[in-house]
Design a protein around this motif. Sequence first.
Motif, PDB file in Angstrom:
ATOM      1  N   ALA A 170       0.830  -1.208   0.000  1.00  0.00           N
ATOM      2  CA  ALA A 170       0.000   0.000   0.000  1.00  0.00           C
ATOM      3  C   ALA A 170       0.862   1.255   0.000  1.00  0.00           C
ATOM      4  O   ALA A 170       0.598   2.210  -0.740  1.00  0.00           O
ATOM      5  N   LEU A 171       1.901   1.256   0.815  1.00  0.00           N
ATOM      6  CA  LEU A 171       2.791   2.420   0.855  1.00  0.00           C
ATOM      7  C   LEU A 171       3.521   2.611  -0.471  1.00  0.00           C
ATOM      8  O   LEU A 171       3.661   3.744  -0.949  1.00  0.00           O
ATOM      9  N   LYS A 172       3.969   1.529  -1.084  1.00  0.00           N
ATOM     10  CA  LYS A 172       4.641   1.638  -2.383  1.00  0.00           C
ATOM     11  C   LYS A 172       3.706   2.213  -3.437  1.00  0.00           C
ATOM     12  O   LYS A 172       4.118   3.042  -4.254  1.00  0.00           O
ATOM     13  N   ASN A 173       2.444   1.778  -3.430  1.00  0.00           N
ATOM     14  CA  ASN A 173       1.470   2.311  -4.384  1.00  0.00           C
ATOM     15  C   ASN A 173       1.235   3.802  -4.170  1.00  0.00           C
ATOM     16  O   ASN A 173       1.141   4.564  -5.131  1.00  0.00           O
ATOM     17  N   ILE A 174       1.142   4.216  -2.917  1.00  0.00           N
ATOM     18  CA  ILE A 174       0.928   5.632  -2.618  1.00  0.00           C
ATOM     19  C   ILE A 174       2.119   6.457  -3.083  1.00  0.00           C
ATOM     20  O   ILE A 174       1.957   7.499  -3.726  1.00  0.00           O
ATOM     21  N   VAL A 175       3.326   6.000  -2.784  1.00  0.00           N
ATOM     22  CA  VAL A 175       4.531   6.728  -3.206  1.00  0.00           C
ATOM     23  C   VAL A 175       4.618   6.767  -4.727  1.00  0.00           C
ATOM     24  O   VAL A 175       4.914   7.803  -5.323  1.00  0.00           O
ATOM     25  N   ARG A 176       4.325   5.643  -5.377  1.00  0.00           N
ATOM     26  CA  ARG A 176       4.355   5.584  -6.835  1.00  0.00           C
ATOM     27  C   ARG A 176       3.339   6.569  -7.431  1.00  0.00           C
ATOM     28  O   ARG A 176       3.627   7.279  -8.390  1.00  0.00           O
ATOM     29  N   GLY A 177       2.147   6.631  -6.837  1.00  0.00           N
ATOM     30  CA  GLY A 177       1.131   7.564  -7.310  1.00  0.00           C
ATOM     31  C   GLY A 177       1.529   9.005  -7.100  1.00  0.00           C
ATOM     32  O   GLY A 177       1.290   9.865  -7.949  1.00  0.00           O
ATOM     33  N   TYR A 178       2.187   9.277  -5.996  1.00  0.00           N
ATOM     34  CA  TYR A 178       2.629  10.635  -5.700  1.00  0.00           C
ATOM     35  C   TYR A 178       3.768  11.056  -6.622  1.00  0.00           C
ATOM     36  O   TYR A 178       3.822  12.192  -7.077  1.00  0.00           O
ATOM     37  N   ASP A 179       4.682  10.141  -6.885  1.00  0.00           N
ATOM     38  CA  ASP A 179       5.855  10.450  -7.713  1.00  0.00           C
ATOM     39  C   ASP A 179       5.562  10.380  -9.210  1.00  0.00           C
ATOM     40  O   ASP A 179       6.406  10.746 -10.010  1.00  0.00           O
ATOM     41  N   GLY A 180       4.389   9.910  -9.574  1.00  0.00           N
ATOM     42  CA  GLY A 180       4.056   9.733 -10.984  1.00  0.00           C
ATOM     43  C   GLY A 180       3.897  11.047 -11.719  1.00  0.00           C
ATOM     44  O   GLY A 180       3.958  12.127 -11.142  1.00  0.00           O
ATOM     45  N   THR A 194       1.325  12.405 -12.933  1.00  0.00           N
ATOM     46  CA  THR A 194       0.033  13.060 -12.796  1.00  0.00           C
ATOM     47  C   THR A 194       0.172  14.413 -12.115  1.00  0.00           C
ATOM     48  O   THR A 194       0.856  14.534 -11.102  1.00  0.00           O
ATOM     49  N   VAL A 195      -0.467  15.404 -12.666  1.00  0.00           N
ATOM     50  CA  VAL A 195      -0.418  16.748 -12.093  1.00  0.00           C
ATOM     51  C   VAL A 195      -1.193  16.792 -10.788  1.00  0.00           C
ATOM     52  O   VAL A 195      -0.769  17.396  -9.822  1.00  0.00           O
ATOM     53  N   ASP A 196      -2.330  16.118 -10.727  1.00  0.00           N
ATOM     54  CA  ASP A 196      -3.175  16.132  -9.540  1.00  0.00           C
ATOM     55  C   ASP A 196      -2.856  14.910  -8.671  1.00  0.00           C
ATOM     56  O   ASP A 196      -3.371  13.819  -8.904  1.00  0.00           O
ATOM     57  N   ALA A 197      -2.011  15.092  -7.671  1.00  0.00           N
ATOM     58  CA  ALA A 197      -1.588  13.988  -6.814  1.00  0.00           C
ATOM     59  C   ALA A 197      -2.763  13.395  -6.048  1.00  0.00           C
ATOM     60  O   ALA A 197      -2.820  12.190  -5.827  1.00  0.00           O
ATOM     61  N   ALA A 198      -3.722  14.224  -5.650  1.00  0.00           N
ATOM     62  CA  ALA A 198      -4.873  13.713  -4.893  1.00  0.00           C
ATOM     63  C   ALA A 198      -5.659  12.700  -5.718  1.00  0.00           C
ATOM     64  O   ALA A 198      -6.083  11.659  -5.212  1.00  0.00           O
ATOM     65  N   THR A 199      -5.847  12.975  -6.987  1.00  0.00           N
ATOM     66  CA  THR A 199      -6.561  12.045  -7.868  1.00  0.00           C
ATOM     67  C   THR A 199      -5.755  10.766  -8.048  1.00  0.00           C
ATOM     68  O   THR A 199      -6.308   9.670  -8.016  1.00  0.00           O
ATOM     69  N   ALA A 200      -4.461  10.906  -8.223  1.00  0.00           N
ATOM     70  CA  ALA A 200      -3.605   9.732  -8.401  1.00  0.00           C
ATOM     71  C   ALA A 200      -3.620   8.856  -7.149  1.00  0.00           C
ATOM     72  O   ALA A 200      -3.664   7.631  -7.243  1.00  0.00           O
ATOM     73  N   LEU A 201      -3.602   9.473  -5.985  1.00  0.00           N
ATOM     74  CA  LEU A 201      -3.548   8.711  -4.740  1.00  0.00           C
ATOM     75  C   LEU A 201      -4.885   8.106  -4.357  1.00  0.00           C
ATOM     76  O   LEU A 201      -4.927   7.081  -3.685  1.00  0.00           O
ATOM     77  N   SER A 202      -5.983   8.717  -4.775  1.00  0.00           N
ATOM     78  CA  SER A 202      -7.297   8.244  -4.342  1.00  0.00           C
ATOM     79  C   SER A 202      -7.546   6.798  -4.743  1.00  0.00           C
ATOM     80  O   SER A 202      -8.234   6.064  -4.041  1.00  0.00           O
TER      81      SER A 202
END
Length: 92
Positions: free
Chosen positions: A56-66, A68-76
């Motif tokens: 779960a943490l790896k997915n969150i970090v990957r979504g944040y570092d991706g 995507t301009v909108d990190a909130a959407t990527a992390l959701s």
Amino acid sequence: MSHTPGPWETEWPKFDCTIKSRGGVVATVYIGQELGDSESEANANLIAASPDLLAALKNIVRGYDGPTVDAATALSSYIDGARAAIAKAEGK
């Protein structure tokens, strides 16, 4: 170095808890007088949830570092996985 792949599950045969994966025993938590049953069970649940928490943490970090301009959407999209891992760690 890599850890034993998850999922890990708990088994309570008698006076201890065995944490197992598909490959066999990962760890054993002994119930001692110092900790008591409920704290030992909480420790076993936390250990068994470790692969889920890491994923779960790896997915969150990957979504944040991706990209995507909108990190909130990527992390959701990863929040449900994080919530499930937390629930497993808490024995729910």
